[in-house]
Design an enzyme around this catalytic site. Sequence first.
Site, PDB file in Angstrom:
ATOM      1  N   TYR A  49       0.971  -1.280   0.048  1.00 20.13           N
ATOM      2  CA  TYR A  49      -0.081  -0.044   0.114  1.00 20.13           C
ATOM      3  C   TYR A  49       0.735   1.393  -0.050  1.00 20.13           C
ATOM      4  CZ  TYR A  49      -4.480  -2.576   0.893  1.00 20.13           C
ATOM      5  OH  TYR A  49      -5.555  -3.047   0.551  1.00 20.13           O
ATOM      6  N   ARG A 102     -18.718  -5.545  -2.086  1.00 20.90           N
ATOM      7  CA  ARG A 102     -18.667  -5.003  -0.864  1.00 20.90           C
ATOM      8  C   ARG A 102     -20.088  -4.514  -0.022  1.00 20.90           C
ATOM      9  NH1 ARG A 102     -13.768  -0.978  -2.522  1.00 20.90           N
ATOM     10  NH2 ARG A 102     -11.997  -2.184  -1.799  1.00 20.90           N
ATOM     11  N   ASN A 112     -13.335  -3.496   4.181  1.00 18.20           N
ATOM     12  CA  ASN A 112     -14.439  -3.449   3.298  1.00 18.20           C
ATOM     13  C   ASN A 112     -14.359  -4.732   2.610  1.00 18.20           C
ATOM     14  OD1 ASN A 112     -11.817  -3.266   2.082  1.00 18.20           O
ATOM     15  ND2 ASN A 112     -12.117  -1.237   1.288  1.00 18.20           N
TER      16      ASN A 112
HETATM   17  P1  CMP Z   1      -8.513  -0.915  -0.841  1.00 17.70           P
HETATM   18  O1  CMP Z   1      -9.025  -1.104  -1.931  1.00 17.70           O
HETATM   19  O2  CMP Z   1      -7.628  -2.154  -0.160  1.00 17.70           O
HETATM   20  O3  CMP Z   1      -7.404  -0.037  -0.918  1.00 17.70           O
HETATM   21  C1  CMP Z   1      -6.928   1.078   0.119  1.00 17.70           C
HETATM   22  C2  CMP Z   1      -7.615   0.838   1.347  1.00 17.70           C
HETATM   23  O4  CMP Z   1      -7.424   1.887   2.224  1.00 17.70           O
HETATM   24  C3  CMP Z   1      -9.018   0.820   1.125  1.00 17.70           C
HETATM   25  O5  CMP Z   1      -9.294  -0.408   0.524  1.00 17.70           O
HETATM   26  C4  CMP Z   1      -9.604   0.797   2.505  1.00 17.70           C
HETATM   27  O6  CMP Z   1      -9.409  -0.653   3.230  1.00 17.70           O
HETATM   28  C5  CMP Z   1      -8.430   1.635   3.374  1.00 17.70           C
HETATM   29  N1  CMP Z   1      -9.024   2.722   3.569  1.00 17.70           N
HETATM   30  C6  CMP Z   1      -9.333   3.438   4.809  1.00 17.70           C
HETATM   31  N2  CMP Z   1     -10.012   4.637   4.908  1.00 17.70           N
HETATM   32  C7  CMP Z   1     -10.042   5.054   3.742  1.00 17.70           C
HETATM   33  C8  CMP Z   1     -10.473   6.276   2.937  1.00 17.70           C
HETATM   34  N3  CMP Z   1     -10.693   7.360   3.784  1.00 17.70           N
HETATM   35  N4  CMP Z   1     -10.384   6.336   1.647  1.00 17.70           N
HETATM   36  C9  CMP Z   1      -9.991   5.057   1.040  1.00 17.70           C
HETATM   37  N5  CMP Z   1      -9.479   3.985   1.596  1.00 17.70           N
HETATM   38  C10 CMP Z   1      -9.408   3.995   2.885  1.00 17.70           C
END
Ligand code: CMP
Length: 132
Positions: A49, A102, A112
Amino acid sequence: MQRTLMLIKPDAVKAKSAGGIIGMLEKAGFEIKAAKVFEFDAALCQVFYKDHLAKEFFPRLESFMCSGTSWALILEKENAVCALRELMGDVMPEKRVPGTIRYHYGHGITDNGVHGSDSLENAEREIAIIFR
Ligand code: CMP
């Protein structure tokens, strides 16, 4: 044909939702080319990430991703990156619609249920990281 990476995250694995999620992928025409069951640690999460490292929510994301087992799937389909993003549904819970993964298996913003690569370039990068 395109390849993309999907993660079934710790909340969905703990809730025994992996089977239901894979059923939705198969119904939508995705081919599962490889699968891996593993656990994130902080170092792996920071590499995977990297685009979110400086974001306010990163500590919550890291702690959640390291909280249990994840499954990673390499998926193949025409236009797989966009098709998976569509099937997954929105990051924001209030924007999720029935028929998306989701909506049925995600909970909050962080927990999520699933992750899908957001571009072809990131799909190849994420596949290389997880299936190294
Ligand atoms: P993912 O698709 O795995 O990509 C980044 C991850 O950050 C997202 O899913 C969420 O699990 C997490 N996340 C937490 N807070 C936020 C936010 N405010 N906006 C986007 N992603 C978030």
